[in-house]
Design a protein around this motif. Sequence first.
Motif, PDB file in Angstrom:
ATOM      1  N   LYS A 144      -7.005  15.790  -8.629  1.00 21.79           N
ATOM      2  CA  LYS A 144      -7.735  16.757  -9.462  1.00 21.79           C
ATOM      3  C   LYS A 144      -6.938  17.178 -10.697  1.00 21.79           C
ATOM      4  CE  LYS A 144      -8.912  19.779  -6.314  1.00 21.79           C
ATOM      5  NZ  LYS A 144      -9.414  20.995  -5.697  1.00 21.79           N
ATOM      6  N   VAL A 145      -5.602  17.131 -10.599  1.00 20.17           N
ATOM      7  CA  VAL A 145      -4.800  17.550 -11.758  1.00 20.17           C
ATOM      8  C   VAL A 145      -4.178  16.365 -12.502  1.00 20.17           C
ATOM      9  CG1 VAL A 145      -4.324  19.851 -10.849  1.00 20.17           C
ATOM     10  CG2 VAL A 145      -2.734  17.981 -10.316  1.00 20.17           C
ATOM     11  N   SER A 180      -7.096  13.127 -17.526  1.00 21.08           N
ATOM     12  CA  SER A 180      -8.370  13.727 -17.910  1.00 21.08           C
ATOM     13  C   SER A 180      -9.462  13.025 -17.115  1.00 21.08           C
ATOM     14  CB  SER A 180      -8.595  13.469 -19.398  1.00 21.08           C
ATOM     15  OG  SER A 180      -8.552  12.068 -19.637  1.00 21.08           O
ATOM     16  N   VAL A 195      -2.059  20.606 -19.760  1.00 22.45           N
ATOM     17  CA  VAL A 195      -2.868  20.177 -18.608  1.00 22.45           C
ATOM     18  C   VAL A 195      -2.926  18.661 -18.444  1.00 22.45           C
ATOM     19  CG1 VAL A 195      -4.258  22.214 -18.176  1.00 22.45           C
ATOM     20  CG2 VAL A 195      -4.999  20.563 -19.908  1.00 22.45           C
ATOM     21  N   SER A 223     -15.312  27.066 -16.922  1.00 22.96           N
ATOM     22  CA  SER A 223     -14.222  26.249 -16.385  1.00 22.96           C
ATOM     23  C   SER A 223     -14.640  24.792 -16.213  1.00 22.96           C
ATOM     24  CB  SER A 223     -13.622  26.831 -15.100  1.00 22.96           C
ATOM     25  OG  SER A 223     -14.613  27.301 -14.263  1.00 22.96           O
ATOM     26  N   ASP A 224     -15.928  24.539 -15.911  1.00 28.83           N
ATOM     27  CA  ASP A 224     -16.409  23.149 -15.913  1.00 28.83           C
ATOM     28  C   ASP A 224     -16.215  22.545 -17.303  1.00 28.83           C
ATOM     29  OD1 ASP A 224     -17.386  23.150 -13.269  1.00 28.83           O
ATOM     30  OD2 ASP A 224     -19.305  24.017 -13.897  1.00 28.83           O
ATOM     31  N   LYS A 270     -14.177  23.351 -19.677  1.00 25.85           N
ATOM     32  CA  LYS A 270     -12.764  23.091 -19.981  1.00 25.85           C
ATOM     33  C   LYS A 270     -12.243  21.876 -19.225  1.00 25.85           C
ATOM     34  CE  LYS A 270     -11.427  27.743 -21.305  1.00 25.85           C
ATOM     35  NZ  LYS A 270     -10.677  28.961 -20.951  1.00 25.85           N
ATOM     36  N   GLU A 271     -12.683  21.720 -17.976  1.00 24.18           N
ATOM     37  CA  GLU A 271     -12.224  20.575 -17.176  1.00 24.18           C
ATOM     38  C   GLU A 271     -12.734  19.259 -17.789  1.00 24.18           C
ATOM     39  OE1 GLU A 271     -10.087  20.337 -14.852  1.00 24.18           O
ATOM     40  OE2 GLU A 271     -10.486  18.278 -14.218  1.00 24.18           O
ATOM     41  N   TYR A 272     -14.023  19.208 -18.113  1.00 23.74           N
ATOM     42  CA  TYR A 272     -14.583  17.964 -18.632  1.00 23.74           C
ATOM     43  C   TYR A 272     -14.051  17.622 -20.020  1.00 23.74           C
ATOM     44  CZ  TYR A 272     -17.797  16.916 -14.859  1.00 23.74           C
ATOM     45  OH  TYR A 272     -18.318  16.553 -13.653  1.00 23.74           O
ATOM     46  N   LYS A 325     -10.978  18.414 -21.156  1.00 15.84           N
ATOM     47  CA  LYS A 325      -9.530  18.566 -21.311  1.00 15.84           C
ATOM     48  C   LYS A 325      -8.851  17.296 -21.807  1.00 15.84           C
ATOM     49  CE  LYS A 325      -7.581  17.875 -16.681  1.00 15.84           C
ATOM     50  NZ  LYS A 325      -7.115  18.575 -15.488  1.00 15.84           N
TER      51      LYS A 325
END
Lengths: 307, 159
Positions: free
Chosen positions: A115-116, A119, A205, B126-127, B129-131, B133
């Motif tokens: 998960k981390v 991308s 990140v 947050s979704d 930001k995740e997609y 990133k």
Amino acid sequence: MVIEIPLVNITARNTHIIPFEFEYYEPRSLEEALELLAKFKGEAKILAGGTDLLVKMKTRIIEPKVIVNIKRIQGLRYIIEENEHIRIGALTTLRDIEKSTIVEKNLPALHDAVKVMGSIQIRNMATLVGNLCNASPAADTAPPLLVYNARVVAMSTRGKRFIPLEEFFKGPGITALEPDEMLVEVIVKKNNKGSSAFEKVSRVVVDLAIASAAVYAEISSDGVIEDSRVAVGSVAPKPIRTRILEERIKGLRLGSEELKKAIYEIDREISPITDVRSTAEYRRHIVKVLVWNAIERVYRRIRGECV
Amino acid sequence: MCINMVKVAFKVNGEHIELDVSPRELLINTLRSKLGLTSVKYGCGIGECGACTVLVNGEPVLACLTLTVDVNSKDIITLEGLSKNGLTDIQRAFIEEGAIQCGYCTPGFIIMAEYMLREVPNPTISDVKEYLKGNLCRCTGYINIFRAVLKAAKSRVSR
Ligand SMILES: Cc1cc2nc3c(=O)[nH]c(=O)nc-3n(C[C@H](O)[C@H](O)[C@H](O)COP(=O)(O)OP(=O)(O)OC[C@H]3O[C@@H](n4cnc5c(N)ncnc54)[C@H](O)[C@@H]3O)c2cc1C
Ligand code: FES
Ligand code: FES
């Protein structure tokens, strides 16, 4: 008078193109791939997701003569749950693992790790097996798989062998694979008693780890560590198990001064370096925090307080 | 079979394409230089900026780390394909929210936003930001981009 003209830095990277030719093969079966590897020995490189390999080719860190693209081989992309084991195929992507409920339920530390990683684009392209074969000391899937005592299956035209993951990593970029071998599968034994977790710090990140830690532990309901396996990344030439630490923390209580002292002794087992991502000193410090936090998270998982 | 110049056939934005390419040719260069699809941007060339993101069989792929031979028989969508019939809702939201300055990163962001809205029609911040990133923007500071994507999501859901 002689004027010294500084040489143009020819290693300055131009990442628009791959600056050399290679022979290209797209085997349709595992047998065909293994025959190609046997034929070309060390000259051939396997291409999976390409997220490590193509970067290295563009920057001319490696210049393989032959590329064997294994992505058209059918039947290598799977996550299979059996009674005792989970088997993951060579073409399974990080995104497949992230979305897998089998992995989320049985291998939470591996799930934490993918998960981390990178991308969504990278996780969609990159394979788990590519992460292991690239053998970076910072490979995020390595510490979780080390604490699960995972084995990998290597195949060549000469046959098949099972290698414990701990013996698979030899050093930065170096694995136990022979030049004609391909890694076809990762096998993980299920652990039903305890739980596991993975922790990582990086600069931003989307970046390789400054340091990482995975913990599998069995912890009593009142917070005493009954058994554990701990592995760390980016603090040695390869991802490593810290067996002395595992022995030392047995019987210790979460949150205790004794546990803190024991974790400090991890210094004896690690040998971090200073590089663009971090100083050795910071790595020494932060890896202890990561181990501590991972143990705490395992405990919360066992108690059902977090996923 | 050994391959030196390779015949590849694939679909780009619904159109059937056949080309002879060298195995070392990268998808980003085929799309930009041979097919004129300049929405696919070169930012870093090493997978870190997302400016070259395209959809291959519906999944986001970095064209700078993909060999053209590897997309043989696949289906590629670039921003030109998404906006064939005029600006998409995401593009309009980007304009309205000031999510574009120099615009270089924009196609990559829009492709990823489109992918996200297909997977997660009702995203949280947050979704988003995740997609997103894996996409870098050196101008906007991201806030307006997030706002634009959330706005497009809302308008799609209410449609
Ligand atoms: C922007 C970016 C972010 C990244 N972030 C992370 C991160 O957070 N954490 C992390 O750990 N890594 C990260 N990586 C590194 C990389 O994405 C991973 O290591 C990935 O899992 C590699 O898999 P791949 O399928 O792309 O491998 P490839 O590049 O195709 O191959 C990698 C190596 O493994 C060999 N290989 C591949 N498959 C086999 C096989 N079946 N048998 C034998 N050899 C094989 C190849 O020959 C090559 O030497 C990142 C990379 C980029 C570009
Ligand atoms: S150009 Fe492909 S990720 Fe930056
Ligand atoms: S608008 Fe300029 S890089 Fe994003």
